[in-house]
Design an enzyme around this catalytic site. Structure first.
Site, PDB file in Angstrom:
ATOM      1  N   ASP A   1       0.795  -1.234   0.000  1.00  0.00           N
ATOM      2  CA  ASP A   1       0.000   0.000   0.000  1.00  0.00           C
ATOM      3  C   ASP A   1       0.825   1.280   0.000  1.00  0.00           C
ATOM      4  O   ASP A   1       0.366   2.318   0.482  1.00  0.00           O
ATOM      5  CB  ASP A   1      -0.977  -0.019   1.184  1.00  0.00           C
ATOM      6  CG  ASP A   1      -2.155  -0.937   0.881  1.00  0.00           C
ATOM      7  OD1 ASP A   1      -2.593  -0.965  -0.288  1.00  0.00           O
ATOM      8  OD2 ASP A   1      -2.624  -1.626   1.802  1.00  0.00           O
TER       9      ASP A   1
ATOM     10  N   ASP B   1      -7.195  -3.875  -5.421  1.00  0.00           N
ATOM     11  CA  ASP B   1      -6.918  -2.539  -4.875  1.00  0.00           C
ATOM     12  C   ASP B   1      -5.578  -1.989  -5.363  1.00  0.00           C
ATOM     13  O   ASP B   1      -5.376  -0.777  -5.447  1.00  0.00           O
ATOM     14  CB  ASP B   1      -6.858  -2.564  -3.335  1.00  0.00           C
ATOM     15  CG  ASP B   1      -7.857  -3.489  -2.674  1.00  0.00           C
ATOM     16  OD1 ASP B   1      -8.284  -4.457  -3.324  1.00  0.00           O
ATOM     17  OD2 ASP B   1      -8.202  -3.264  -1.509  1.00  0.00           O
TER      18      ASP B   1
ATOM     19  N   ARG C   1     -16.324  -2.576  -2.897  1.00  0.00           N
ATOM     20  CA  ARG C   1     -15.166  -1.684  -3.031  1.00  0.00           C
ATOM     21  C   ARG C   1     -14.140  -2.243  -4.005  1.00  0.00           C
ATOM     22  O   ARG C   1     -13.453  -1.492  -4.693  1.00  0.00           O
ATOM     23  CB  ARG C   1     -14.550  -1.352  -1.675  1.00  0.00           C
ATOM     24  CG  ARG C   1     -13.623  -0.158  -1.765  1.00  0.00           C
ATOM     25  CD  ARG C   1     -13.341   0.553  -0.470  1.00  0.00           C
ATOM     26  NE  ARG C   1     -12.764  -0.283   0.544  1.00  0.00           N
ATOM     27  CZ  ARG C   1     -13.423  -0.804   1.569  1.00  0.00           C
ATOM     28  NH1 ARG C   1     -14.725  -0.558   1.700  1.00  0.00           N
ATOM     29  NH2 ARG C   1     -12.821  -1.547   2.467  1.00  0.00           N
TER      30      ARG C   1
ATOM     31  N   TRP D   1     -12.577  -0.159  -6.856  1.00  0.00           N
ATOM     32  CA  TRP D   1     -11.126  -0.037  -7.155  1.00  0.00           C
ATOM     33  C   TRP D   1     -10.887  -0.436  -8.609  1.00  0.00           C
ATOM     34  O   TRP D   1     -10.002   0.102  -9.279  1.00  0.00           O
ATOM     35  CB  TRP D   1     -10.278  -0.924  -6.245  1.00  0.00           C
ATOM     36  CG  TRP D   1     -10.204  -0.576  -4.783  1.00  0.00           C
ATOM     37  CD1 TRP D   1     -10.329  -1.466  -3.737  1.00  0.00           C
ATOM     38  CD2 TRP D   1      -9.965   0.706  -4.177  1.00  0.00           C
ATOM     39  NE1 TRP D   1     -10.181  -0.802  -2.538  1.00  0.00           N
ATOM     40  CE2 TRP D   1      -9.948   0.528  -2.765  1.00  0.00           C
ATOM     41  CE3 TRP D   1      -9.759   1.996  -4.689  1.00  0.00           C
ATOM     42  CZ2 TRP D   1      -9.742   1.586  -1.874  1.00  0.00           C
ATOM     43  CZ3 TRP D   1      -9.570   3.045  -3.795  1.00  0.00           C
ATOM     44  CH2 TRP D   1      -9.562   2.835  -2.419  1.00  0.00           C
TER      45      TRP D   1
ATOM     46  N   SER E   1     -14.645  -3.527   6.784  1.00  0.00           N
ATOM     47  CA  SER E   1     -14.336  -4.945   6.814  1.00  0.00           C
ATOM     48  C   SER E   1     -15.476  -5.664   7.544  1.00  0.00           C
ATOM     49  O   SER E   1     -15.572  -5.578   8.764  1.00  0.00           O
ATOM     50  CB  SER E   1     -13.002  -5.075   7.565  1.00  0.00           C
ATOM     51  OG  SER E   1     -12.509  -6.361   7.507  1.00  0.00           O
TER      52      SER E   1
HETATM   53  N1  GLY Z   1      -7.496  -1.443   0.282  1.00  0.00           N
HETATM   54  C1  GLY Z   1      -8.201  -1.986   1.377  1.00  0.00           C
HETATM   55  C2  GLY Z   1      -9.629  -1.685   1.374  1.00  0.00           C
HETATM   56  O1  GLY Z   1     -10.168  -1.157   0.418  1.00  0.00           O
HETATM   57  O2  GLY Z   1     -10.274  -1.981   2.381  1.00  0.00           O
END
Ligand code: GLY
Length: 395
Positions: free
Chosen positions: A108, A168, A240, A244, A356
């Protein structure tokens, strides 16, 4: 969802009101969040201050830079100075983090160093920011596997259980293009390009939904299998991840100019749009829709809007008009139904995101569900910015 023509676009007045509120919120937050960072997710809609150790710190600094830009556009130079000083303190923290290798053994680096340090360098020529971002690019390319041609997302290298990329990562790669441009050394760009082609070949399924993560055979580099971590189940589309994918395809086209990526952008975006509920803001996984008792992920709508606005620069006029209009409609719903409008509600910008969400079929922990998420706030602010100027993007 109703036919897309029946939705209203966010108006200029609403865009400017949202930008001014975002700027004021960031300014108000500087007292608590200059030497500290906003946490990845809020609790009861309020962020706690944390050290710069998570993958998300760059989004908070990015918000400060977006607020700085908004001040400059509107002639508020005193506030611009305050914002710049705060962001520069954060840049020091990013330099310290990469020099001392604090929690940087993951992919990241782009999320961390693009909206913080690349932004700082582009906006103000800050040399420490440039140094930090170049060190971050060096750190990122260490995770490239020539066998399989991808950048490994998480965990120690060269273990079969970690031999995978995640969708991502497409947003981590602009850092590498920037590094090549700054240094004249193509090694960063070459790795980014290889990863993009591998990712695009493997994460997009036949129906144009996407895998969150994709594994490769460690010996041969052959594609092995897809799996989810944060989506509901392996075969579903994590909202998500799909978002992305939308912004990732726009960046992939911007940097590679590979013609068939235009179609792929349209396909991935089409799947996302076809799986939106009535108010256009996705549930956390695109498997769910109206009537399901599940949380939303408003951040996905903001990311998707940014991706569409970026892609509009490269499309023919009809297509550009179409995707720009959709982005404005997503932003209308975010502004009306999800955005924070008073300081009592939250110290963030957008409510109802999901970081999450644990399910019986996924492998993630449970946190940041139906809360503000720092990247949701950042991309909402970025999308608004893209709507008022020809933004010199950080990514
Ligand atoms: N890149 C981690 C997320 O989108 O949670």
């Amino acid at each position: 969802m109703k036919p897309i023509e029946e939705y209203k676009e966010i108006s200029d007045k609403e865009i400017n009101a949202a930008l001014d509120f975002a700027e004021k919120m960031v300014l108000k937050n500087l007292g608590e969040f200059t030497t500290k960072f906003q946490k990845a997710y809020s609790e009861n809609n309020f962020y706690e201050p944390v050290d710069n150790t998570d993958w998300t710190g760059g989004f908070w600094t990015g918000e400060i830079w977006l607020a700085y830009e908004n001040c400059l556009r509107n002639g508020r130079s005193e506030d611009a100075i305050k914002l710049r000083s705060a962001a520069e303190i954060q840049v020091e923290s990013f330099l310290d983090r990469i020099e001392n290798k604090i929690e940087v053994d993951h992919h990241d680096m782009g999320f961390l160093y693009t909206p913080s340090c690349v932004a700082a360098y582009k906006l103000t020529g800050n040399e420490k920011a440039k140094k930090a971002a170049l060190l971050a690019a060096d750190q990122l390319i260490k995770r490239f596997h020539p066998v399989g041609e991808f950048i490994q997302a998480w965990g120690p290298m060269n273990a079969p259980e970690n031999y995978r990329l995640i969708i991502d990562c497409l947003l981590n790669l602009p850092l590498l293009y920037w590094a090549s441009e700054e240094t004249g050394d193509n090694k960063y760009r070459d790795i980014a390009e290889k990863h993009i082609h591998t990712a695009v070949r493997n994460v997009i399924r036949d129906d144009y939904s996407t895998w969150h993560t994709f594994f490769f055979n460690m010996e041969t580099g052959e594609p092995d299998h897809g799996a989810t971590c944060q989506g509901y189940r392996d075969g579903s589309a994590w909202a998500r991840g799909q978002a992305w994918g939308i912004y990732g395809m726009a960046c992939a086209y911007r940097y590679t100019k590979q013609e068939d990526y235009i179609e792929k952008f349209k396909n991935v975006t089409g799947y996302f749009l076809e799986h939106l509920p009535e108010d256009m803001i996705p549930f956390w996984d695109l498997e769910f829709t109206d009537g399901d008792d599940q949380p939303r992920d408003s951040s996905s709508a903001a990311i998707a809007a940014c991706g569409m606005l970026e892609m509009c620069k490269y499309l023919n006029k009809d297509d550009a008009d179409k995707y720009r209009s959709i982005a404005y409609k997503l932003m209308k719903s975010l502004y009306e139904n999800y955005a924070v409008h008073s300081y009592d509600e939250s110290n963030g910008l957008v409510l109802h995101s999901t970081y999450s969400n644990h399910s019986p079929y996924n492998t993630c922990n449970h946190y940041g569900v139906d809360e503000c998420n720092i990247w949701g706030d950042y991309f909402y602010f970025e999308a608004l910015t893209r709507m008022v100027c020809d933004w010199n993007q950080y990514w």
